[in-house]
Scaffold this active site. Structure first.
Site, PDB file in Angstrom:
ATOM      1  N   ARG A  79     -43.395  18.900 -42.624  1.00  0.00           N
ATOM      2  CA  ARG A  79     -43.047  20.302 -42.336  1.00  0.00           C
ATOM      3  C   ARG A  79     -43.791  20.679 -41.061  1.00  0.00           C
ATOM      4  NH1 ARG A  79     -42.702  25.370 -46.377  1.00  0.00           N
ATOM      5  NH2 ARG A  79     -40.716  24.318 -46.655  1.00  0.00           N
ATOM      6  N   HIS A 130     -33.686  23.118 -42.082  1.00  0.00           N
ATOM      7  CA  HIS A 130     -34.277  22.900 -43.411  1.00  0.00           C
ATOM      8  C   HIS A 130     -33.231  22.170 -44.269  1.00  0.00           C
ATOM      9  CE1 HIS A 130     -36.984  23.208 -46.626  1.00  0.00           C
ATOM     10  NE2 HIS A 130     -37.043  24.512 -46.823  1.00  0.00           N
ATOM     11  N   GLN A 174     -33.387  22.016 -48.192  1.00  0.00           N
ATOM     12  CA  GLN A 174     -33.002  23.282 -48.815  1.00  0.00           C
ATOM     13  C   GLN A 174     -31.494  23.356 -48.968  1.00  0.00           C
ATOM     14  OE1 GLN A 174     -35.112  25.855 -49.948  1.00  0.00           O
ATOM     15  NE2 GLN A 174     -33.167  26.316 -50.920  1.00  0.00           N
ATOM     16  N   ASP A 224     -32.740  35.021 -46.306  1.00  0.00           N
ATOM     17  CA  ASP A 224     -34.065  34.412 -46.196  1.00  0.00           C
ATOM     18  C   ASP A 224     -34.998  35.495 -45.648  1.00  0.00           C
ATOM     19  OD1 ASP A 224     -36.184  32.627 -45.933  1.00  0.00           O
ATOM     20  OD2 ASP A 224     -35.343  31.523 -44.246  1.00  0.00           O
ATOM     21  N   CYS A 251     -33.667  30.984 -50.390  1.00  0.00           N
ATOM     22  CA  CYS A 251     -34.462  29.745 -50.488  1.00  0.00           C
ATOM     23  C   CYS A 251     -35.848  29.999 -51.068  1.00  0.00           C
ATOM     24  CB  CYS A 251     -34.552  29.076 -49.123  1.00  0.00           C
ATOM     25  SG  CYS A 251     -35.441  30.053 -47.893  1.00  0.00           S
ATOM     26  N   ARG A 285     -34.095  21.740 -55.789  1.00  0.00           N
ATOM     27  CA  ARG A 285     -34.821  21.005 -54.740  1.00  0.00           C
ATOM     28  C   ARG A 285     -35.303  19.663 -55.312  1.00  0.00           C
ATOM     29  NH1 ARG A 285     -37.180  23.764 -50.422  1.00  0.00           N
ATOM     30  NH2 ARG A 285     -37.769  21.662 -49.795  1.00  0.00           N
TER      31      ARG A 285
END
Ligand code: CP
Ligand code: NVA
Length: 302
Positions: free
Chosen positions: A103, A130, A133, A221, A261, A289
């Site tokens: 990340r 991402h 996700q 988000d 998310c 996930r």
């Protein structure tokens, strides 16, 4: 399938379906308590430049569930934090571990890891994308709607990393996407062009009410992503009309599913009544996930 997952567009439609089928199978087996040792003696390094709850936990549990091992690495505790190059770090890590999930702030760091290391690199979120996700989002959509083709996927708010991956995911799976973003916060133009080149029908507009009309999926988000903290006040002002609330929900189809998310900021991008309400799928989405990443790890590591 490519040996890395830096972008959701590293996957074809067939790869996505394969991963979702594997994920559903693993999900069902986990519910029955079935255990595996397919990744016995395999190690995943998890390198973080930013905070995480879901990504860190779901990858670590995924490796444990498959009989392997995961190591959490905060870049500040590594020589990377004292100036060792990304390239050398990738070369060294590749001598020890079987895959790297990272990340990062700059997507370029993932590219450098993948070009200089010799093991698969997985994007656990960058400034651009991402992908893990979106794999979870796709599994959740398939569970709720039973299909992708022709669904109206509506994004409300910031044209950020998750939105970029959503455009590509919609293009790959045949969902129509409309994103309502304030002026100046539209998604990345190159990724939009790529999604359209993949055959995606993607509309970028400024009006959230118009965007939400006939939505099958409403997704959002945070307004302030990691790295954007200095713009906090400005963003809260600019995004104020882009909240998913019950008024916006009324524009959508009656069976609209709401995605986020997470982490959610109740009262900012989404109200408590929506994120905790009957249309919300956010905790199934978070759980998924784990299942999609297991499928991904199996594909890349076994
Ligand atoms: N959605 C997501 O990636 O959550 P974390 O930041 O907690 O990993
Ligand atoms: N767009 C958010 C997603 C967090 C999971 C961020 O980058 O901070």
């Amino acid at each position: 399938m490519s040996s890395h997952l830096l972008s959701i567009s590293d996957l074809s439609y067939a790869d996505i379906i394969y991963l979702l089928d594997t994920a559903s199978d693993l999900k069902e087996k986990r519910a029955r308590g079935k255990t595996f040792d397919i990744l016995k003696n395999k190690t995943l390094a998890m390198l973080f430049e930013k905070s995480s709850t879901r990504t860190r936990l779901s990858f670590e549990v995924a490796m444990t569930d498959l009989g392997g091992h995961a190591i959490y690495l905060n870049y500040k505790d590594m020589q990377l934090g004292r100036g060792e190059s990304v390239a050398d770090t990738a070369r060294v890590m590749s001598r020890y571990v079987h895959a790297i999930m990272a990340r990062v702030y700059k997507h370029e760091t993932l590219v450098e890891l993948s070009e200089n290391g010799t093991v698969p690199v997985i994007n656990g979120l960058s400034d651009l994308e991402h992908p893990c996700q979106l794999l979870a989002d796709l599994l959740t959509i398939r569970e709720y709607k039973g299909k992708f083709k022709g669904l109206n996927f509506v994004w409300i708010g910031d044209g950020n990393n998750v939105c970029n991956s959503a455009m590509l995911a919609c293009a790959l799976t045949g969902m129509k996407m409309t994103a309502a973003c304030p002026q100046g916060y539209e998604p990345n133009a190159e990724i939009l062009a790529k999604a359209r080149a993949l055959g995606g029908t993607i509309n970028i507009i400024n009006d959230p009410m118009k965007a939400a009309k006939k939505a099958d999926i409403l997704s959002t988000d945070v307004w302030v992503s990691m790295g954007d903290e200095e713009e906090y006040d400005q963003r809260l002002h600019d995004f104020a009309p882009y909240q998913i609330n019950s008024k916006l929900l009324e524009q959508a189809k009656h069976d609209v599913m709401v995605l986020h998310c997470l982490p959610a900021h109740r009262g900012e991008e989404i109200t408590a009544e929506v994120v905790d309400g009957p249309n919300s799928a956010v905790f199934d989405q978070a759980e998924n996930r784990l299942h999609v990443q297991k499928a991904l790890l199996l594909k890349l590591l076994s």
